[in-house]
Design a protein around this motif. Structure first.
Motif, PDB file in Angstrom:
ATOM      1  N   UNK A   2       0.858  -1.178   0.000  1.00  0.00           N
ATOM      2  CA  UNK A   2       0.000   0.000   0.000  1.00  0.00           C
ATOM      3  C   UNK A   2       0.895   1.229   0.000  1.00  0.00           C
ATOM      4  N   UNK A   3       0.480   2.249  -0.759  1.00  0.00           N
ATOM      5  CA  UNK A   3       1.208   3.520  -0.807  1.00  0.00           C
ATOM      6  C   UNK A   3       0.199   4.638  -0.607  1.00  0.00           C
ATOM      7  N   UNK A  47      -3.523  10.688  -2.856  1.00  0.00           N
ATOM      8  CA  UNK A  47      -3.296   9.540  -3.733  1.00  0.00           C
ATOM      9  C   UNK A  47      -3.100   8.317  -2.843  1.00  0.00           C
ATOM     10  N   UNK A  48      -3.732   7.206  -3.225  1.00  0.00           N
ATOM     11  CA  UNK A  48      -3.526   5.949  -2.508  1.00  0.00           C
ATOM     12  C   UNK A  48      -3.624   4.795  -3.499  1.00  0.00           C
ATOM     13  N   UNK A  53      -2.034  -9.894  -8.767  1.00  0.00           N
ATOM     14  CA  UNK A  53      -3.399 -10.421  -8.753  1.00  0.00           C
ATOM     15  C   UNK A  53      -4.420  -9.301  -8.904  1.00  0.00           C
ATOM     16  N   UNK A  54      -4.151  -8.181  -8.233  1.00  0.00           N
ATOM     17  CA  UNK A  54      -5.040  -7.026  -8.351  1.00  0.00           C
ATOM     18  C   UNK A  54      -4.305  -5.755  -7.945  1.00  0.00           C
ATOM     19  N   UNK A  55      -4.868  -4.644  -8.390  1.00  0.00           N
ATOM     20  CA  UNK A  55      -4.319  -3.326  -8.069  1.00  0.00           C
ATOM     21  C   UNK A  55      -5.488  -2.348  -8.039  1.00  0.00           C
ATOM     22  N   UNK A  56      -5.577  -1.535  -6.989  1.00  0.00           N
ATOM     23  CA  UNK A  56      -6.638  -0.525  -6.864  1.00  0.00           C
ATOM     24  C   UNK A  56      -5.958   0.801  -6.549  1.00  0.00           C
ATOM     25  N   UNK A  57      -6.383   1.864  -7.236  1.00  0.00           N
ATOM     26  CA  UNK A  57      -5.710   3.153  -7.122  1.00  0.00           C
ATOM     27  C   UNK A  57      -6.711   4.301  -7.112  1.00  0.00           C
ATOM     28  N   UNK A  58      -6.441   5.287  -6.257  1.00  0.00           N
ATOM     29  CA  UNK A  58      -7.234   6.521  -6.214  1.00  0.00           C
ATOM     30  C   UNK A  58      -6.297   7.703  -6.380  1.00  0.00           C
TER      31      UNK A  58
END
Length: 191
Positions: free
Chosen positions: A77-78, A85-86, A97-102
């Protein structure tokens, strides 16, 4: 003052192997919160976490994460609260497997996802979107969508950068140091 940090949690690999692969070593110094540049903690569920008080660290690069995830599961997690931004990522055996970004700089409701996020993703997103709508949407002074990747990573590992750990140890984080090798000396230093 906002948080600018990254962390990675590994499940299924010996903590000493993780530290060695990252070129880190334990100092024996303990702290209540991850205030030092680098620290680690063992979490419930067999997760070993390395916390980095830097958003864009080579330790949290995609290449490092892919290599480190060989033979295990890794969640990273960043967060960069200065620009809201996250991102959260899960890799298993070197494969993302997965990546979620805001990224609020694109839009307060911005959320991108790749792969197959865990089943809780839709619920987390719906709940936080409802909260954002109730806070007057894009005109709000708060960014609830920022919490989607953070909450998703927390559901898997039990860790969240802005919450106190519920462990018996009052100082659960151990400060880490970078291992110094002969090749890491400045070019001008001969001894």
């Amino acid at each position: 003052m906002g948080v600018s940090a990254s962390w990675l949690a590994v499940q299924g690999k010996d903590p000493e192997h993780v530290l060695g692969a990252l070129g880190l070593s334990r100092t024996g110094e303990k702290e209540e919160f991850p205030d030092s540049e680098l620290s680690c903690v063992e979490l419930p569920g067999g997760w070993f976490l390395v916390h980095i008080n830097r958003f864009d660290s080579p330790l949290s690069s995609q290449a490092t994460l892919a290599s480190l995830s060989a033979g295990c599961r890794l969640v990273a997690c960043r967060v960069e609260e200065h620009v809201m931004y996250s991102a959260a990522t899960c890799l298993e055996d070197g494969v993302r497997m997965w990546h979620v970004e805001h990224d609020a700089q694109q839009d307060i409701y911005h959320l991108s996802s790749e792969g197959n996020p865990p089943s809780g993703f839709a619920r987390i997103h719906a709940t936080l979107k409802t909260q954002q709508d109730a806070a007057v949407g894009a005109d709000a002074d708060v960014d609830h969508i920022f919490d989607v990747p953070v909450a998703l990573a927390e559901t898997m590992t039990s860790y969240r950068h802005d919450k106190e750990l519920e462990l018996d140890d009052p100082e659960p984080f151990e400060v880490l140091a970078r291992e110094v090798s002969a090749s890491s000396k400045p070019w001008w230093k001969f001894w």
